[in-house]
Design a protein around this motif. Structure first.
Motif, PDB file in Angstrom:
ATOM      1  N   ARG A 132       4.656 -12.504  44.487  1.00 48.01           N
ATOM      2  CA  ARG A 132       4.778 -11.052  44.546  1.00 48.01           C
ATOM      3  C   ARG A 132       4.491 -10.473  43.178  1.00 48.01           C
ATOM      4  O   ARG A 132       4.945 -10.976  42.163  1.00 48.01           O
ATOM      5  N   GLY A 153       4.812  -6.713  41.975  1.00 48.27           N
ATOM      6  CA  GLY A 153       5.135  -5.349  42.380  1.00 48.27           C
ATOM      7  C   GLY A 153       5.225  -5.269  43.889  1.00 48.27           C
ATOM      8  O   GLY A 153       5.951  -6.022  44.514  1.00 48.27           O
ATOM      9  N   SER A 154       4.456  -4.382  44.473  1.00 49.39           N
ATOM     10  CA  SER A 154       4.477  -4.243  45.931  1.00 49.39           C
ATOM     11  C   SER A 154       3.362  -5.046  46.601  1.00 49.39           C
ATOM     12  O   SER A 154       3.150  -4.936  47.801  1.00 49.39           O
ATOM     13  N   ARG A 155       2.644  -5.866  45.837  1.00 48.84           N
ATOM     14  CA  ARG A 155       1.525  -6.639  46.374  1.00 48.84           C
ATOM     15  C   ARG A 155       1.827  -8.127  46.379  1.00 48.84           C
ATOM     16  O   ARG A 155       2.618  -8.613  45.589  1.00 48.84           O
TER      17      ARG A 155
END
Length: 108
Positions: A39, A41-43
């Motif tokens: 992971r 961040g949000s990715r």
């Protein structure tokens, strides 16, 4: 009648569902390699800084059978696909380029 598909074109979520595996944005979600990913961040990314082991039809089928018997995912495979009798391998499923990152230019 018996149908055998040589190619099925779909988007990324449909490909994951058809193969009965994790989606591209989850751990072990890559259909081409066995990287776990991480992971950021949000990715979810799959960095190529290590030796990459590719998925083969043989290890894909082995992981599917093992996941089916254990009742939990193995290397991102959740179990044997209900569609496995309709296509010969994971390679028979291709994604529509418009559903890939950056329009598919990374994969073509």
């Amino acid at each position: 009648f018996r149908y055998v598909f040589h190619l099925l074109i779909c988007d990324m979520p449909a490909k994951a569902a058809a193969l009965n595996m994790m989606q591209f944005n989850g751990f072990n979600g890559c259909t081409h390699c066995l990287l776990i990913g991480e992971r950021m961040g949000s990715r979810h990314i799959y960095p190529c800084d290590s030796i990459m082991r590719l998925r083969t039809t043989e290890n894909f089928d082995k992981h599917a059978k093992k996941a089916q018997s254990r009742g939990q995912p193995v290397a991102g495979i959740k179990g044997v696909s209900h569609l496995s009798s309709l296509f010969s391998s994971k390679c028979a499923l291709q994604c529509d380029a418009s559903s890939l990152p950056r329009g598919g230019e990374d994969f073509l």
